[in-house]
Design a protein around this motif. Structure first.
Motif, PDB file in Angstrom:
ATOM      1  N   UNK A 259       1.921  -1.195   2.597  1.00  0.00           N
ATOM      2  CA  UNK A 259       0.842  -2.119   2.229  1.00  0.00           C
ATOM      3  C   UNK A 259       0.130  -1.658   0.962  1.00  0.00           C
ATOM      4  N   UNK A 260      -0.263  -0.401   0.918  1.00  0.00           N
ATOM      5  CA  UNK A 260      -0.991   0.117  -0.245  1.00  0.00           C
ATOM      6  C   UNK A 260      -0.112   0.158  -1.487  1.00  0.00           C
ATOM      7  N   UNK A 261       1.173   0.435  -1.287  1.00  0.00           N
ATOM      8  CA  UNK A 261       2.122   0.418  -2.405  1.00  0.00           C
ATOM      9  C   UNK A 261       2.258  -0.982  -2.979  1.00  0.00           C
ATOM     10  N   UNK A 262       2.413  -1.977  -2.093  1.00  0.00           N
ATOM     11  CA  UNK A 262       2.573  -3.350  -2.578  1.00  0.00           C
ATOM     12  C   UNK A 262       1.317  -3.824  -3.300  1.00  0.00           C
ATOM     13  N   UNK A 263       0.168  -3.489  -2.781  1.00  0.00           N
ATOM     14  CA  UNK A 263      -1.067  -3.905  -3.435  1.00  0.00           C
ATOM     15  C   UNK A 263      -1.133  -3.370  -4.867  1.00  0.00           C
ATOM     16  N   UNK A 318      -5.024 -18.960  -3.116  1.00  0.00           N
ATOM     17  CA  UNK A 318      -4.863 -17.795  -2.252  1.00  0.00           C
ATOM     18  C   UNK A 318      -3.602 -17.883  -1.399  1.00  0.00           C
ATOM     19  N   UNK A 319      -2.934 -16.731  -1.247  1.00  0.00           N
ATOM     20  CA  UNK A 319      -1.807 -16.631  -0.321  1.00  0.00           C
ATOM     21  C   UNK A 319      -1.823 -15.255   0.333  1.00  0.00           C
ATOM     22  N   UNK A 320      -1.140 -15.157   1.461  1.00  0.00           N
ATOM     23  CA  UNK A 320      -1.154 -13.922   2.258  1.00  0.00           C
ATOM     24  C   UNK A 320       0.273 -13.484   2.542  1.00  0.00           C
ATOM     25  N   UNK A 321       0.463 -12.164   2.550  1.00  0.00           N
ATOM     26  CA  UNK A 321       1.782 -11.581   2.781  1.00  0.00           C
ATOM     27  C   UNK A 321       1.695 -10.575   3.929  1.00  0.00           C
ATOM     28  N   UNK A 322       2.532 -10.743   4.917  1.00  0.00           N
ATOM     29  CA  UNK A 322       2.629  -9.773   6.004  1.00  0.00           C
ATOM     30  C   UNK A 322       3.502  -8.599   5.558  1.00  0.00           C
ATOM     31  N   UNK A 328      12.370  -4.588   2.640  1.00  0.00           N
ATOM     32  CA  UNK A 328      12.041  -6.015   2.656  1.00  0.00           C
ATOM     33  C   UNK A 328      10.905  -6.318   1.700  1.00  0.00           C
ATOM     34  N   UNK A 329       9.912  -5.442   1.666  1.00  0.00           N
ATOM     35  CA  UNK A 329       8.755  -5.639   0.799  1.00  0.00           C
ATOM     36  C   UNK A 329       9.144  -5.527  -0.670  1.00  0.00           C
ATOM     37  N   UNK A 330      10.027  -4.596  -0.988  1.00  0.00           N
ATOM     38  CA  UNK A 330      10.527  -4.476  -2.369  1.00  0.00           C
ATOM     39  C   UNK A 330      11.283  -5.740  -2.770  1.00  0.00           C
TER      40      UNK A 330
END
Length: 346
Positions: A259-263, A318-322, A328-330
């Motif tokens: 999560x922190x990496x993606x942010x 606005x949009x949200x990502x789980x 998968x996140x990459x």
């Protein structure tokens, strides 16, 4: 527009995409642990109604969290318990801290409550301000969906104690990602109920099981009076009990790291504004274009994201990502950068 995330089957049919190739980042659930299903006797658990109340689950929750089992009620998802609370407080005055899970408002109005709203400000990173209130019941999601904001349980419990004439419904569906303590660890008054879910960290969304704790004997008596018999299936109860026995600390740490990496990576892109989160999801705001445009582009890339334009207090940007696993996140990040970069170069 559909009200919630997670409509994978609907959108796979609408867009003609194989459901197995569509990655759902719109609902904030975690994949359940394989150990939950080891030696599970499905046929037996689905063959009968073994108990009118999920007393085994109640006892397991009581033991794990050191709570009085007589003050715990399990139901068919935390949503059913929200409905029951709204039934008890029908025709009263409610306050909802927004942006928030839309069902608070829907169910409050269904039971003829007068509903007011208190909005967190974007410029303050969507932090809720605990100011003076004058309502019969308050709904607050902590950590909050969809913003990811968080109030320390100690601070929130002090606010609850300062407002003893108000009953607080504290939805802690995402609490495990933020803290190992709860409002019920601190609050000394009885004017609150804490809601918990097995849908998020435990990944049992389809099983439909949640629970509520309140030290308020009058509320417990009323809830027991209207709580439906057999509201939790034997299969759901068994899975929930097993989930309580597992150690999720490594999974939580992995999700928080990703999560922190993606942010940080999304922030570096310059395409979005980012917001701090204490949950297993992230809220973003597009600097250009809108969330409906991005939803359409990303689903064609194989990702179902959450368009947040139907949340009170949020715009159509606005949009949200789980948060899923790193790979998968990459993959999502690369697809997002490609889609947005392609549009900028048009």
């Amino acid at each position: 527009m559909l009200k919630h995330g997670g409509n994978l089957l609907y959108f796979s049919e609408k867009y003609g995409i194989d459901k197995k190739s569509l990655i759902d980042l719109s609902s904030n659930t975690v994949e359940p642990e394989s150990a939950l299903f080891d030696d599970l006797d499905y046929k037996f658990l689905l063959s009968g109604l073994f108990s009118e109340t999920p007393y085994r689950l109640r006892d397991a929750i009581s033991k794990k969290f050191s709570l009085d089992k007589e003050k715990i009620i399990a139901g068919s998802g935390s949503l059913s318990l929200i409905k029951d609370l709204c039934m008890i407080f029908s025709k009263r005055e409610a306050l909802i801290y927004e942006p928030a899970f839309s069902e608070y408002e829907i169910l409050a109005k269904a039971f003829d409550m007068k509903v007011d709203f208190r909005f967190a400000k974007e410029e303050k990173n969507f932090e809720f301000e605990l100011l003076e209130i004058n309502h019969d019941i308050v709904f607050i999601c902590n950590p909050n969906n969809p913003t990811g904001g968080f109030i320390s349980p100690l601070k929130l419990s002090q606010f609850i104690e300062e407002n003893k004439d108000t009953f607080f419904v504290v939805d802690e569906s995402y609490i495990e990602f933020a803290s190992d303590t709860s409002v019920f660890n601190f609050a000394k008054s009885d004017n609150f109920a804490v809601l918990r879910s097995f849908s998020k960290l435990y990944g049992l969304a389809g099983a439909r099981v949640g629970w509520l704790y309140t030290p308020n004997s009058e509320i417990i008596e009323k809830l027991n009076r209207i709580n439906l018999s057999w509201s939790v299936s034997a299969l759901a109860e068994e899975l929930a009990i097993r989930a309580l026995d597992l150690d999720y600390s490594n999974k939580i740490a992995q999700i928080v790291n990703v999560r922190d990496w993606l942010r940080e990576e999304m922030k570096k892109s310059g395409y979005v504004e980012t917001f701090e989160s204490k949950t297993n999801f992230l809220l973003f705001k597009l600097k250009r274009k809108d969330s409906a445009w991005l939803f359409d582009k990303m689903i064609k890339e194989g990702f179902l994201i959450r368009d947040c334009s139907n949340f009170r207090g949020l715009s159509d940007k606005f949009f949200r990502i789980s948060i899923k696993d790193k790979r998968t996140t990459e993959k999502f990040l690369n697809s997002f950068l490609k889609v947005y970069g392609r549009w900028l170069k048009r």
